[in-house]
Motif scaffolding. Structure first.
Motif: not given
Length: 328
Positions: A88-93, A99-109
């Protein structure tokens, strides 16, 4: 498959808004309940998730690093139960702005999504972003656009007067961009125009301060009957900074109201037929508001129903239960 089955929905946020209303529609619609018994369990945002005995468990939970260990434990505990997560929450925008640490965020997802048999994206834009970023396997990803019962909105009489009332409807949160809307409206020269802010949230006091001195701007608080929000409204403005889908846009279309949307994420789908505004510059939004207020053309949207939403869920749940029963 003719036997009804049990579906449990897990939620960790019951704030009034689109998610709760979508879940309510899904779990109470006659079509859904002809297929399955839907039950909702509200869980705290910390601590272990409860053991659930069901044919399918649907997560509407917020994913973050803090919640990841309990999701892993929950998956291990329900190894023989199909799990489905609705994002329900996460999108490109959202990612671009928060999100600053995007590689880390994508690893989480990627790690969290891998725990589920299916991931449901709530818009085509979100679905395509997930695929581009490789956040989950394409075979596990489904796209089901949210809906609510649109009958009360479709029953709203279309506006017969000149356009005069602009509304911002939703939770007063930075995501919704109501600060942009208030700033923009203050630049609108039409002395007879009005801006109605309908909703509540953490930015209410700040928005009231921004509006001070402009008698045309009024705050109405949360409306318990959403369709009533549109009765005195001519234009709905949605300058959202990110929006996975945007039920307000769907409701505005069903109500036959003119619609002004930010050019982001799932609003392209929920706001189909709207006028789109690029960026969040208040001056650009003020010009768009002025032009929309002055327009005289009738607002006409295609026929709208929630059938595709209910059909999509029926198909996804039937497929998942059938897959597990066949494997057993």
């Amino acid at each position: 498959m003719t036997n009804r089955f049990l579906v449990i929905h897990l939620l960790d946020d019951t704030t009034p808004g689109g998610v709760m209303r979508m879940v309510d529609h899904l779990t109470t619609a006659a079509q859904s309940n002809a297929l399955a018994d839907h039950r909702v369990i509200v869980v705290p945002r910390s601590g272990a998730l409860p053991a659930c005995k069901a044919d399918v468990i649907v997560s509407h939970l917020t994913i973050n690093w803090r919640s990841l260990p309990r999701l892993i434990a929950f998956r291990a505990r329900h190894a023989q139960t199909p799990l489905l997560h609705v994002e329900h929450s996460y999108t490109e925008a959202f990612t671009a702005q928060n999100v600053q640490a995007r590689a880390r965020f994508f690893t989480l997802l990627r790690t969290a999504y891998a725990l589920f048999d299916r991931i449901v994206a709530v818009s085509r834009a979100q679905h395509d972003w997930m695929l581009r970023r490789g956040l989950c396997l394409g075979s596990a990803l489904r796209q089901i656009s949210p809906a609510v019962d649109l009958a009360p909105f479709l029953a709203q009489p279309h506006c017969q007067r000149s356009r005069r009332v602009v509304a911002g409807i939703g939770r007063l949160h930075r995501q919704k961009g109501f600060d942009v809307l208030v700033s923009a409206f203050r630049m609108v020269p039409d002395a007879n125009a009005q801006l109605h802010i309908i909703g509540d949230g953490p930015e209410r006091n700040a928005l009231c301060s921004m509006a001070k001195g402009d008698h045309r701007i009024r705050f109405f608080g949360h409306c318990a009957t959403p369709a009533e929000s549109y009765m005195s409204v001519d234009i709905v403005a949605m300058p959202s900074r990110w929006e996975a889908f945007g039920l307000v846009a769907l409701e505005a279309r069903a109500s036959g109201r003119a619609l002004l949307c930010a050019d982001v994420d799932g609003l392209h789908e929920s706001g189909r037929g709207a006028r789109f505004v690029n960026g969040h510059d208040p001056k650009v939004w003020a010009e768009a508001l002025t032009q929309t207020l002055a327009a005289r053309e009738e607002t006409d949207y295609p026929d709208l129903t929630s059938d595709a939403f209910l059909d999509g869920w029926d198909n996804a749940l039937t497929e998942l239960v059938g897959q597990y029963r066949h494997a057993a």
